[in-house]
Every structure is written in C-alpha cells, then in structure tokens.
Design a protein around this motif. Structure first.
Motif, mmCIF file in Angstrom:
data_model
loop_
_atom_site.group_PDB
_atom_site.id
_atom_site.type_symbol
_atom_site.label_atom_id
_atom_site.label_comp_id
_atom_site.label_asym_id
_atom_site.label_seq_id
_atom_site.Cartn_x
_atom_site.Cartn_y
_atom_site.Cartn_z
ATOM 1 N N ILE A 152 47.820 32.037 33.305
ATOM 2 C CA ILE A 152 46.671 31.533 32.550
ATOM 3 C C ILE A 152 45.986 30.414 33.328
ATOM 4 O O ILE A 152 44.762 30.370 33.447
ATOM 5 N N LEU A 201 39.125 33.798 31.543
ATOM 6 C CA LEU A 201 40.100 34.389 30.620
ATOM 7 C C LEU A 201 39.445 35.436 29.738
ATOM 8 O O LEU A 201 39.996 36.535 29.543
ATOM 9 N N TRP A 218 43.807 27.959 27.534
ATOM 10 C CA TRP A 218 43.783 27.503 28.936
ATOM 11 C C TRP A 218 44.067 26.010 29.025
ATOM 12 O O TRP A 218 44.876 25.569 29.857
ATOM 13 N N LEU A 220 46.937 39.419 32.844
ATOM 14 C CA LEU A 220 46.537 38.473 33.874
ATOM 15 C C LEU A 220 47.284 38.724 35.192
ATOM 16 O O LEU A 220 46.693 38.661 36.273
ATOM 17 N N SER A 248 45.042 37.223 38.104
ATOM 18 C CA SER A 248 44.338 36.046 37.533
ATOM 19 C C SER A 248 42.956 35.876 38.146
ATOM 20 O O SER A 248 42.468 34.761 38.292
#
Length: 283
Positions: A23, A105, A158, A277, A282
């Motif tokens: 994250i 995200l 986040w 993710l 990511s």
C-alpha cells in the motif's frame, strides 16, 4: 545459555508489514504521486521525495535537514532540503503526496475493491492501530501523527499504513544503532540478504565513491560480519537476523490497540487488497 524467546506478537507485526508495505509503495512506484509533485514545481524526483516527507520541519532546518534514516548517505537530504521548500511550502508537498498516493490506490484496486466495505473496515482498523502507539523516540512516526487523517477511505488507508511504516522504520533505525550498524553498512547487509553480489552494486549505494565503499566493507570484515569475498559470515547473518527480530518486536505497540478478533478481521480485509497491489507491483 538458552535461545532467546521472541515475543508472541512478532509474527503479527511481520505479517502486517507484508500486508501494508505494498500500500505504501504506490507513493514511490506509481506515477500519480510523482505527477502531483512535479505539477507543484519540483524539478526532480528526489526534490519531491524529500520535500513531501513530513519531517519535523523546523527541527530539520536547524539540523541541516539530515534525515535520521539508514536509507540515505550522509548529507543526501541536505542536497534537496531546504532548497525544495524555498518556493513550495512543505505542507503543499505533503498534500500532493497524499493525493497522488490515494489516486494510485484507486486506479490499481479499481471500483470493486475501492467501494468494498472491506476496504473501509481495513482503513478504520489500520487507523485505530496507527493512532495508538507512543511517539517517544519515533521521530518520523511522531511527524506523521501531526497530520490530519483523511476522510476518504482509500486516502485514509494509505495514510495510516504509512504511519505504521514510519513507526516500524523508527524502530528499525533503533535496532540498527543498537547493533552499531550505520547507514551504508545497513544497505550492504540488506544487499547480502537479497543475494546481491557484490553488495557494493546495490542500487542505494553503487553511486558512492569506491574508496568510501571499500572502507565500509573493510570495517564489516574486521567485525567478522562479511568474509574476504564480501559475503555473509555466520556472525553477519546472525546479526542481521537479530536486527530484523528486534524490528518486529519494536513494531508491536500499535497492534496492541486491536483485539485478536480485530486483528483477524484486519488481515482478512487486507488480503485481497494486498494481493492486487502485489500483482501490479504497486504501480
């Protein structure tokens, strides 16, 4: 003398690190954060990187802005700070970092996960943990605690994951200091753990002067942490293991605020988020 016992919560802190790190990494791997910082006027990636980290700003100015971190060589932060703050207020950079990271995200997770009650619950429980630890001796974590918690669930997830990351990072630095491992030495040990040979080729340090790297390697050899070929000795591997174990133990306090059922619920809620993710790198 018997083998040292590990705290029963260390397996939780290690699992939470593995769940939360992807994250946090959108800040560095995805494009949105860099685009937000560039739009403010930051000239380089590293200007934006340092300007957007919520240091104790006035303290950093007084101390020539050398971040107490193993991630950078001595004086590297000072090459970007305070110059990066001269035309762009640090608060604006911090806000841009949050906007870009939350946007990353949302894009990577897509509507199915972003609008899922599981993400909202994960954000709430992560925030509960992140806001519960003592700040003494935790410079970066304490700085993050001064920032408002976003109301948007993706941004809140986040933000709170990053608070927990900084809390762990502060503990990691304490563990390294206790083991008498400096910043460049820490990177050498990390490179060896990742199987990088020679460790001096590691991306974080390969640009440093060869003489300086040679001095660091000589010092590690003299302490018996690496051998003549620049590889881990048993002592070096054990030292690295002790540092990581202590890092896990020092990361416990935030999670003590959650009940066993809440920890299980948080892990279950994070599993699908982290899976997506990780698959996306990511980014």
């Amino acid at each position: 003398m018997g083998k040292a016992r590990t705290h029963p919560m260390t397996h939780i802190t290690r699992r939470m690190f593995e769940f939360l790190e992807p994250i946090c990494l959108v800040t560095y791997f995805a494009d949105e954060c860099n685009e937000e910082l560039a739009a403010l006027g930051h000239r380089t990636y590293w200007d934006g990187y340092f300007a957007a980290v919520p240091h104790r700003w006035e303290e950093c100015r007084r101390r020539s802005c050398t971040r107490p971190s193993t991630a950078f060589s001595k004086g590297e932060a000072a090459r970007h700070i305070p110059s990066a703050w001269e035309t762009i207020p640090p608060e604006a950079s911090v806000a841009a970092r949050e906007r870009g990271s939350a946007a990353s995200l949302r894009r990577i997770l897509s509507d199915e996960l972003v609008n899922n009650p599981g993400l909202v619950r994960a954000a709430g429980l992560t925030t509960k943990a992140a806001m519960s630890a003592p700040t003494e001796g935790r410079v970066m974590y304490a700085a993050m605690r001064t920032l408002p918690v976003p109301s948007d669930p993706a941004a809140r997830l986040w933000h709170s994951a990053t608070m927990l990351r900084e809390h762990r990072s502060d503990g990691h630095i304490a563990a390294l200091v206790g083991a008498r491992i400096g910043g460049i030495e820490a990177h050498v040990l990390s490179a060896l753990e990742q199987g990088i040979q020679p460790p001096e080729s590691f991306g974080r340090i390969h640009h440093l002067p060869k003489k300086r790297l040679a001095t660091v390697m000589d010092g590690l050899r003299q302490r018996g942490l690496v051998d003549s070929d620049g590889r881990f000795t048993d002592t070096g591997r054990a030292t690295k293991h002790r540092i990581e174990t202590l890092t896990d133990e020092l990361a416990i306090p935030p999670y003590e605020a959650l009940s066993p059922d809440e920890l299980d619920e948080l892990i279950a809620a994070l599993e699908p988020i982290t899976s997506v993710l990780v698959a996306a790198g990511s980014q």
